[in-house]
Write a protein that holds these residues in place. Structure first.
Motif, PDB file in Angstrom:
ATOM      1  N   ARG A  76       0.833  -1.202   0.000  1.00  0.00           N
ATOM      2  CA  ARG A  76       0.000   0.000   0.000  1.00  0.00           C
ATOM      3  C   ARG A  76       0.870   1.256   0.000  1.00  0.00           C
ATOM      4  O   ARG A  76       0.673   2.166  -0.807  1.00  0.00           O
ATOM      5  N   ASP A  77       1.823   1.311   0.906  1.00  0.00           N
ATOM      6  CA  ASP A  77       2.675   2.490   1.015  1.00  0.00           C
ATOM      7  C   ASP A  77       3.492   2.716  -0.257  1.00  0.00           C
ATOM      8  O   ASP A  77       3.622   3.846  -0.733  1.00  0.00           O
ATOM      9  N   PHE A  78       4.032   1.648  -0.811  1.00  0.00           N
ATOM     10  CA  PHE A  78       4.855   1.769  -2.009  1.00  0.00           C
ATOM     11  C   PHE A  78       4.037   2.299  -3.183  1.00  0.00           C
ATOM     12  O   PHE A  78       4.418   3.276  -3.828  1.00  0.00           O
ATOM     13  N   LEU A  79       2.899   1.653  -3.467  1.00  0.00           N
ATOM     14  CA  LEU A  79       2.095   2.085  -4.610  1.00  0.00           C
ATOM     15  C   LEU A  79       1.521   3.487  -4.403  1.00  0.00           C
ATOM     16  O   LEU A  79       1.507   4.298  -5.328  1.00  0.00           O
ATOM     17  N   ALA A  80       1.062   3.778  -3.200  1.00  0.00           N
ATOM     18  CA  ALA A  80       0.474   5.096  -2.935  1.00  0.00           C
ATOM     19  C   ALA A  80       1.518   6.210  -3.060  1.00  0.00           C
ATOM     20  O   ALA A  80       1.229   7.272  -3.619  1.00  0.00           O
ATOM     21  N   THR A  81       2.723   5.973  -2.566  1.00  0.00           N
ATOM     22  CA  THR A  81       3.750   7.014  -2.663  1.00  0.00           C
ATOM     23  C   THR A  81       4.196   7.221  -4.102  1.00  0.00           C
ATOM     24  O   THR A  81       4.462   8.353  -4.512  1.00  0.00           O
ATOM     25  N   ARG A  82       4.247   6.153  -4.871  1.00  0.00           N
ATOM     26  CA  ARG A  82       4.635   6.298  -6.284  1.00  0.00           C
ATOM     27  C   ARG A  82       3.538   7.003  -7.067  1.00  0.00           C
ATOM     28  O   ARG A  82       3.799   7.817  -7.932  1.00  0.00           O
ATOM     29  N   ARG A  83       2.301   6.724  -6.741  1.00  0.00           N
ATOM     30  CA  ARG A  83       1.151   7.376  -7.392  1.00  0.00           C
ATOM     31  C   ARG A  83       1.148   8.865  -7.064  1.00  0.00           C
ATOM     32  O   ARG A  83       0.867   9.703  -7.927  1.00  0.00           O
ATOM     33  N   ASP A 119       2.171  -9.526 -16.288  1.00  0.00           N
ATOM     34  CA  ASP A 119       1.711  -8.522 -17.250  1.00  0.00           C
ATOM     35  C   ASP A 119       1.038  -7.352 -16.543  1.00  0.00           C
ATOM     36  O   ASP A 119       1.249  -6.194 -16.899  1.00  0.00           O
ATOM     37  N   VAL A 120       0.210  -7.651 -15.546  1.00  0.00           N
ATOM     38  CA  VAL A 120      -0.463  -6.583 -14.796  1.00  0.00           C
ATOM     39  C   VAL A 120       0.559  -5.785 -13.999  1.00  0.00           C
ATOM     40  O   VAL A 120       0.524  -4.550 -13.976  1.00  0.00           O
ATOM     41  N   LEU A 121       1.489  -6.464 -13.347  1.00  0.00           N
ATOM     42  CA  LEU A 121       2.533  -5.759 -12.593  1.00  0.00           C
ATOM     43  C   LEU A 121       3.355  -4.866 -13.517  1.00  0.00           C
ATOM     44  O   LEU A 121       3.678  -3.730 -13.165  1.00  0.00           O
ATOM     45  N   ASP A 122       3.666  -5.382 -14.695  1.00  0.00           N
ATOM     46  CA  ASP A 122       4.432  -4.594 -15.653  1.00  0.00           C
ATOM     47  C   ASP A 122       3.634  -3.368 -16.097  1.00  0.00           C
ATOM     48  O   ASP A 122       4.179  -2.267 -16.194  1.00  0.00           O
ATOM     49  N   ALA A 123       2.345  -3.541 -16.342  1.00  0.00           N
ATOM     50  CA  ALA A 123       1.499  -2.421 -16.763  1.00  0.00           C
ATOM     51  C   ALA A 123       1.411  -1.361 -15.666  1.00  0.00           C
ATOM     52  O   ALA A 123       1.471  -0.160 -15.940  1.00  0.00           O
ATOM     53  N   VAL A 124       1.288  -1.795 -14.424  1.00  0.00           N
ATOM     54  CA  VAL A 124       1.240  -0.857 -13.296  1.00  0.00           C
ATOM     55  C   VAL A 124       2.589  -0.143 -13.163  1.00  0.00           C
ATOM     56  O   VAL A 124       2.640   1.074 -12.961  1.00  0.00           O
ATOM     57  N   ALA A 125       3.672  -0.889 -13.308  1.00  0.00           N
ATOM     58  CA  ALA A 125       5.006  -0.288 -13.229  1.00  0.00           C
ATOM     59  C   ALA A 125       5.192   0.771 -14.313  1.00  0.00           C
ATOM     60  O   ALA A 125       5.739   1.845 -14.051  1.00  0.00           O
ATOM     61  N   GLN A 126       4.709   0.484 -15.511  1.00  0.00           N
ATOM     62  CA  GLN A 126       4.810   1.468 -16.596  1.00  0.00           C
ATOM     63  C   GLN A 126       3.937   2.674 -16.312  1.00  0.00           C
ATOM     64  O   GLN A 126       4.352   3.813 -16.520  1.00  0.00           O
ATOM     65  N   ALA A 127       2.723   2.438 -15.830  1.00  0.00           N
ATOM     66  CA  ALA A 127       1.804   3.540 -15.534  1.00  0.00           C
ATOM     67  C   ALA A 127       2.380   4.465 -14.469  1.00  0.00           C
ATOM     68  O   ALA A 127       2.219   5.685 -14.551  1.00  0.00           O
ATOM     69  N   LEU A 128       3.053   3.892 -13.492  1.00  0.00           N
ATOM     70  CA  LEU A 128       3.635   4.682 -12.404  1.00  0.00           C
ATOM     71  C   LEU A 128       5.040   5.176 -12.732  1.00  0.00           C
ATOM     72  O   LEU A 128       5.678   5.816 -11.890  1.00  0.00           O
ATOM     73  N   ARG A 129       5.520   4.820 -13.918  1.00  0.00           N
ATOM     74  CA  ARG A 129       6.852   5.240 -14.373  1.00  0.00           C
ATOM     75  C   ARG A 129       7.938   4.847 -13.385  1.00  0.00           C
ATOM     76  O   ARG A 129       8.800   5.647 -13.006  1.00  0.00           O
ATOM     77  N   LEU A 130       7.885   3.591 -12.949  1.00  0.00           N
ATOM     78  CA  LEU A 130       8.871   3.097 -11.990  1.00  0.00           C
ATOM     79  C   LEU A 130      10.212   2.889 -12.669  1.00  0.00           C
ATOM     80  O   LEU A 130      10.278   2.434 -13.812  1.00  0.00           O
ATOM     81  N   ASP A 131      11.282   3.189 -11.944  1.00  0.00           N
ATOM     82  CA  ASP A 131      12.608   2.894 -12.466  1.00  0.00           C
ATOM     83  C   ASP A 131      12.896   1.400 -12.221  1.00  0.00           C
ATOM     84  O   ASP A 131      12.082   0.688 -11.634  1.00  0.00           O
ATOM     85  N   GLN A 132      14.040   0.931 -12.658  1.00  0.00           N
ATOM     86  CA  GLN A 132      14.337  -0.504 -12.570  1.00  0.00           C
ATOM     87  C   GLN A 132      14.350  -1.004 -11.126  1.00  0.00           C
ATOM     88  O   GLN A 132      13.842  -2.086 -10.831  1.00  0.00           O
TER      89      GLN A 132
END
Length: 121
Positions: free
Chosen positions: A12-19, A70-83
């Motif tokens: 929760r904390d990771f995704l919310a902070t990246r969002r 695939d879903v994790l990758d799509a979320v990572a792209q949407a949030l513009r996560l680095d490697q």
């Protein structure tokens, strides 16, 4: 998807902070009036990732067990996560979650994990 890993707070904390780090303008969406949350709304991340708002909301609440790469990758792209952030997200999705010594933003890779499940320095 219904599995409840013991790292729900980390997810929760990771995704919310990246969002919160992204604005609608940064991802090519129009800004719409007053916002109650910093950064993108869950609905906006879901649209960018090509998943339903309900799906993304469940992910952000920690219901990440069994989610496809695939879903994790799509979320990572949407949030513009680095490697490093991508690696951390994928590690959060594993049944055991990441080791406690692997904070978000730490420079690690999957290849650096040793057989004991700990990360090497």
């Amino acid at each position: 998807m219904d599995q409840r890993p013991d790292n729900r707070d980390q997810i929760r904390d990771f995704l919310a902070t990246r969002r919160a780090k992204l604005t609608p303008e940064q991802v090519g969406q129009p800004a719409s009036g007053r916002r109650r949350v910093p950064g993108l709304r869950r609905e906006e991340v879901a649209v960018l990732a090509g998943v339903s708002t309900e799906w993304y909301t469940r992910l952000e609440k920690g219901h990440i067990g069994g989610v496809s790469e695939d879903v994790l990758d799509a979320v990572a792209q949407a949030l513009r996560l680095d490697q490093d952030e991508r690696t951390y997200l994928f590690d959060l999705a594993t049944p055991h979650g990441p080791p406690a010594v692997h904070p978000p933003g730490a420079r690690t890779s999957r290849s650096r994990r040793v057989s004991s499940g700990c990360w090497t320095p």
